[in-house]
Enzyme design. Sequence first.
Site, PDB file in Angstrom:
ATOM      1  N   VAL A  84     -99.815   5.756  93.900  1.00 16.85           N
ATOM      2  CA  VAL A  84     -99.996   4.833  92.789  1.00 16.85           C
ATOM      3  C   VAL A  84    -101.315   4.091  92.987  1.00 16.85           C
ATOM      4  O   VAL A  84    -101.615   3.638  94.091  1.00 16.85           O
ATOM      5  CB  VAL A  84     -98.814   3.831  92.802  1.00 16.85           C
ATOM      6  CG1 VAL A  84     -99.163   2.563  92.083  1.00 16.85           C
ATOM      7  CG2 VAL A  84     -97.579   4.480  92.209  1.00 16.85           C
ATOM      8  N   ASP A  85    -102.118   3.990  91.954  1.00 16.08           N
ATOM      9  CA  ASP A  85    -103.360   3.230  92.095  1.00 16.08           C
ATOM     10  C   ASP A  85    -103.166   1.805  91.566  1.00 16.08           C
ATOM     11  O   ASP A  85    -102.077   1.445  91.123  1.00 16.08           O
ATOM     12  CB  ASP A  85    -104.535   3.941  91.420  1.00 16.08           C
ATOM     13  CG  ASP A  85    -104.362   4.045  89.912  1.00 16.08           C
ATOM     14  OD1 ASP A  85    -103.497   3.344  89.346  1.00 16.08           O
ATOM     15  OD2 ASP A  85    -105.096   4.835  89.299  1.00 16.08           O
ATOM     16  N   SER A  86    -104.228   1.014  91.644  1.00 12.64           N
ATOM     17  CA  SER A  86    -104.071  -0.398  91.300  1.00 12.64           C
ATOM     18  C   SER A  86    -103.701  -0.579  89.826  1.00 12.64           C
ATOM     19  O   SER A  86    -102.941  -1.467  89.480  1.00 12.64           O
ATOM     20  CB  SER A  86    -105.348  -1.162  91.633  1.00 12.64           C
ATOM     21  OG  SER A  86    -106.418  -0.671  90.875  1.00 12.64           O
ATOM     22  N   ASP A 141    -101.818   1.413  88.011  1.00 13.75           N
ATOM     23  CA  ASP A 141    -100.378   1.674  87.891  1.00 13.75           C
ATOM     24  C   ASP A 141     -99.582   0.464  88.371  1.00 13.75           C
ATOM     25  O   ASP A 141     -98.558   0.108  87.793  1.00 13.75           O
ATOM     26  CB  ASP A 141     -99.983   2.889  88.739  1.00 13.75           C
ATOM     27  CG  ASP A 141    -100.542   4.186  88.171  1.00 13.75           C
ATOM     28  OD1 ASP A 141    -100.704   4.272  86.952  1.00 13.75           O
ATOM     29  OD2 ASP A 141    -100.813   5.103  88.967  1.00 13.75           O
ATOM     30  N   LEU A 142    -100.064  -0.127  89.449  1.00 11.10           N
ATOM     31  CA  LEU A 142     -99.369  -1.280  90.009  1.00 11.10           C
ATOM     32  C   LEU A 142     -99.366  -2.448  89.014  1.00 11.10           C
ATOM     33  O   LEU A 142     -98.372  -3.164  88.873  1.00 11.10           O
ATOM     34  CB  LEU A 142    -100.038  -1.692  91.327  1.00 11.10           C
ATOM     35  CG  LEU A 142     -99.170  -2.471  92.315  1.00 11.10           C
ATOM     36  CD1 LEU A 142     -97.891  -1.725  92.654  1.00 11.10           C
ATOM     37  CD2 LEU A 142     -99.944  -2.768  93.585  1.00 11.10           C
TER      38      LEU A 142
END
Lengths: 77, 307
Positions: free
Chosen positions: A32-34, A36-37
């Site tokens: 998950v990348d930032s 997505d977070l």
Amino acid sequence: MFEKVVEIIREQLNMQDVDIRMETSFEKDLEVDSLDLFELVMALEEEYDVEIPSEDLEKLTTVGAVIDYLKEKGVEE
Amino acid sequence: MKTRITELLGITYPIFQGGMAWVAEHNLAAAVSEAGGLGIIAAASAPAEVVRSEIRKAKELTDKPIGVNLMLMNPNAPEVAKVVLEEGVKVVTTGAGNPARFMQDFKAAGVKVIPVVASVAMAKLMERSGADAVIAEGTESGGHIGSTTTMCLVPQVADAVKIPVIAAGGIADGRGVAASFMLGAEGVQLGTRFVVARESIVHENYKEKVLKAKDIDSEVTGRSTGHPIRQIRNQMSREYLRLEKEGAGLEELEHLTLGSLRRAVIEGDTVNGTLMAGQIAGLVRKEQTCREMIEEIMEEAERLLHR
């Protein structure tokens, strides 16, 4: 709460087919990348009616960490 | 032209010059600010004391506001943030991450914080953390990119936040500025066009590549690493993509590009250097001063917007 959080993760990140456990890491296991977070945080805020300040994002490393964090915020179920 | 951005920052035109690593140093930033836009010094991965000296040199060239772009992934970001505060810089744009940890100190010192965002959710969180505006940067941009296009990102971000939105990615002339305003932006950020400015220290070979670039010459490397980078295709980008296709690891890929932007910008190595530029490079055709560029762009934008 675990089931609900997993459901939100699956829904937000379109990950219906992935094994998700308490110790699952967003970065290492789910890649998950930032961005997505950020999506996930918005969805959690809406579901549990809490505010997650963006400086707390770095604490949310695993599914278990999210659940602990929400409990600290007073979320019970 | 007055917008909430020009009012917020005390600048004449709502045009930012992007915080491009190696390129956005004091000469370029000061020239853009002096011409009425917002010049921005890119801290990139430079040591904090280098950033301090860049800020001071820029201030010798102009009394107008100058910004600093803080690269948040850089381990020395806290030291650079401290320098920004000590030097009295009043505008900070942030890239590659979440500026929340610096927000309080900046706000207390009256520094305007303008994060670059690549999604609606990120824009909303930044607004809530106290950002004064956001730069919605589409995938057309050069250098580090997100995946949504400017055309799609800007109106969605503009709908989602109350703070002003600055559009970035794919803008190089008055048409791009007018279109951005139509999409809900109140300012724009340009990078590639300023790369070829007379005041830009970019090597002539690099400028020549931008000036000659065609619409299809843009290439993205590093998708497999999670940190994609847009550039003008050359031997370096082809070699990188070949390695990526073969499944090369991060280490091997990073080794290939170590120092490659510096090689292109400073040494003019257009073969083994990384020629970062946006998709709009094909539209950039002449070397001009920053003032000529900004006045030409704004004149065209105003004409189109009032048509």
